[in-house]
Design an enzyme around this catalytic site. Structure first.
Site, mmCIF file in Angstrom:
data_model
loop_
_atom_site.group_PDB
_atom_site.id
_atom_site.type_symbol
_atom_site.label_atom_id
_atom_site.label_comp_id
_atom_site.label_asym_id
_atom_site.label_seq_id
_atom_site.Cartn_x
_atom_site.Cartn_y
_atom_site.Cartn_z
ATOM 1 N N ASN A 10 49.629 44.701 58.253
ATOM 2 C CA ASN A 10 50.325 43.461 57.904
ATOM 3 C C ASN A 10 51.283 43.756 56.755
ATOM 4 O OD1 ASN A 10 51.165 40.932 57.184
ATOM 5 N ND2 ASN A 10 49.162 40.202 56.489
ATOM 6 N N LYS A 12 53.415 41.827 55.495
ATOM 7 C CA LYS A 12 53.735 40.625 54.695
ATOM 8 C C LYS A 12 55.260 40.509 54.540
ATOM 9 C CE LYS A 12 49.144 40.949 52.818
ATOM 10 N NZ LYS A 12 48.198 40.671 51.744
ATOM 11 N N HIS A 97 46.320 33.349 57.907
ATOM 12 C CA HIS A 97 46.217 34.252 56.758
ATOM 13 C C HIS A 97 46.049 33.430 55.478
ATOM 14 C CE1 HIS A 97 46.981 37.310 53.798
ATOM 15 N NE2 HIS A 97 46.714 38.195 54.736
ATOM 16 N N GLU A 99 47.182 33.766 52.613
ATOM 17 C CA GLU A 99 48.397 33.495 51.830
ATOM 18 C C GLU A 99 49.122 32.272 52.386
ATOM 19 O OE1 GLU A 99 49.862 37.475 52.151
ATOM 20 O OE2 GLU A 99 48.333 38.130 50.720
ATOM 21 N N GLU A 169 38.700 38.524 55.659
ATOM 22 C CA GLU A 169 39.428 38.961 54.470
ATOM 23 C C GLU A 169 39.013 38.098 53.280
ATOM 24 O OE1 GLU A 169 43.368 41.087 55.562
ATOM 25 O OE2 GLU A 169 43.766 38.952 55.436
ATOM 26 N N GLY A 175 44.886 42.363 47.899
ATOM 27 C CA GLY A 175 45.886 42.783 46.923
ATOM 28 C C GLY A 175 45.337 42.987 45.516
ATOM 29 N N SER A 215 42.288 45.079 50.343
ATOM 30 C CA SER A 215 42.371 46.317 49.543
ATOM 31 C C SER A 215 41.850 47.533 50.287
ATOM 32 C CB SER A 215 41.641 46.145 48.201
ATOM 33 O OG SER A 215 42.312 45.192 47.402
HETATM 34 P P1 13P Z 1 45.804 44.192 50.986
HETATM 35 O O1 13P Z 1 45.408 45.314 51.895
HETATM 36 O O2 13P Z 1 47.114 44.412 50.290
HETATM 37 O O3 13P Z 1 44.688 43.809 50.071
HETATM 38 O O4 13P Z 1 46.074 42.913 51.931
HETATM 39 C C1 13P Z 1 45.129 42.576 52.876
HETATM 40 C C2 13P Z 1 45.716 41.543 53.737
HETATM 41 O O5 13P Z 1 45.931 40.420 53.313
HETATM 42 C C3 13P Z 1 46.043 41.919 55.120
HETATM 43 O O6 13P Z 1 46.313 40.796 55.875
#
Ligand code: 13P
Length: 259
Positions: A10, A12, A97, A99, A169, A175, A215
């Site tokens: 992903n 983003k 997601h 976010e 997640e 992150g 992460s």
């Molecule tokens: P990170 O791997 O940057 O923690 O992000 C995970 C994520 O949100 C994947 O969708």
């Protein structure tokens, strides 16, 4: 655990330039196509880069996905992208997601509508669920995640199982560099599978894949992909570095080669 792992990248809202996006996909392609019998790779770039990347991926085993979609097929929905528009280019879409839940106000009901619309348009779906840190601290992970799974799959049936993936997640792990303890991930993924079984039947639920995300990097991926009941990982930040993602694919392939 399915016979091959799924690694979903992903990206983003990265990279900002088309050229960098093309360089990144070309950088991860050799490893991502090396052991397709052990690892299935799907890449989720931002919408504007989908068409260019689709051309690079054509004829390879690597799949392409969008990071979101709307629930209607067409109409007066400014700024939205329909699953019918995506299906010419993509095989996958991410829904729910954290976010989008946090910054765009997506509710469980919206996630359910998006998930159902994507499945109805022949896309495979990675539906994301996960608890906030205050839920984790209060021991409420099971309650929160079960609620998200039940609500998000409200419009799904056993027929969707082979194209349905749930990514666990934990929001506090995304992150943050604070990846979840594999034991916690395992227990939550087991609970997700049980909940899916209650919703669509145990037989169909066995076809639904469950991923860990938060992460994930080349140093910790092994601890997740070797977990029973874990079918792979959803990778964010580490998927933006071709060298790091290459190592993630290689480590995962090595684990699956010994199953
Ligand atoms: P990170 O791997 O940057 O923690 O992000 C995970 C994520 O949100 C994947 O969708």
């Amino acid at each position: 655990m399915s016979p091959k792992a799924l690694l979903a990248a992903n990206w983003k809202m990265n990279p900002v330039n088309a050229g960098d996006a093309l360089d990144l996909v070309k950088g991860v392609l050799p490893a991502s196509t090396a052991k397709p019998e052990l690892v299935e790779v799907a890449i989720f770039p931002p919408f504007p880069w989908l068409l260019g990347i689709a051309e690079v991926l054509e004829g390879t085993t690597v799949k392409l996905g969008a990071q979101d979609c709307f629930w209607e097929i067409s109409g007066a929905y400014t700024g939205e992208v329909s699953p019918a528009m995506l299906k010419g280019w993509c095989q996958w879409v991410i829904t729910g997601h954290s976010e989008r839940r946090a910054y765009l106000g997506e509710t469980d009901d919206m996630v359910a509508r998006k998930t159902a619309a994507a499945l109805a348009n022949d896309l495979s779906v990675i539906m994301c669920v996960g608890e906030l840190d205050e839920h984790y601290d209060a021991g409420r992970t099971a309650e929160v995640v079960t609620g998200q799974v039940r609500a998000g799959l409200a419009n799904c049936s056993a027929d969707d199982s082979a194209r349905l993936v749930i990514a666990y997640e934990p929001v506090w792990a995304i992150g943050s560099g604070k990846s979840a303890d594999p034991e916690h991930a395992y227990k939550t993924m087991r609970m997700i599978r049980k909940t899916v079984g209650e919703l669509i039947g145990a037989g169909a639920a066995r076809k639904v894949r469950v991923l860990y995300g938060g992460s994930v990097n080349a140093s910790n991926v092994e601890a997740y992909v070797e977990l029973p009941l874990c079918d792979g990982c959803l990778v964010g930040g580490a998927s933006l570095n071709a060298e790091e993602f290459t190592k993630i694919v290689e480590v995962t392939a090595a684990v699956y080669a010994h199953l």
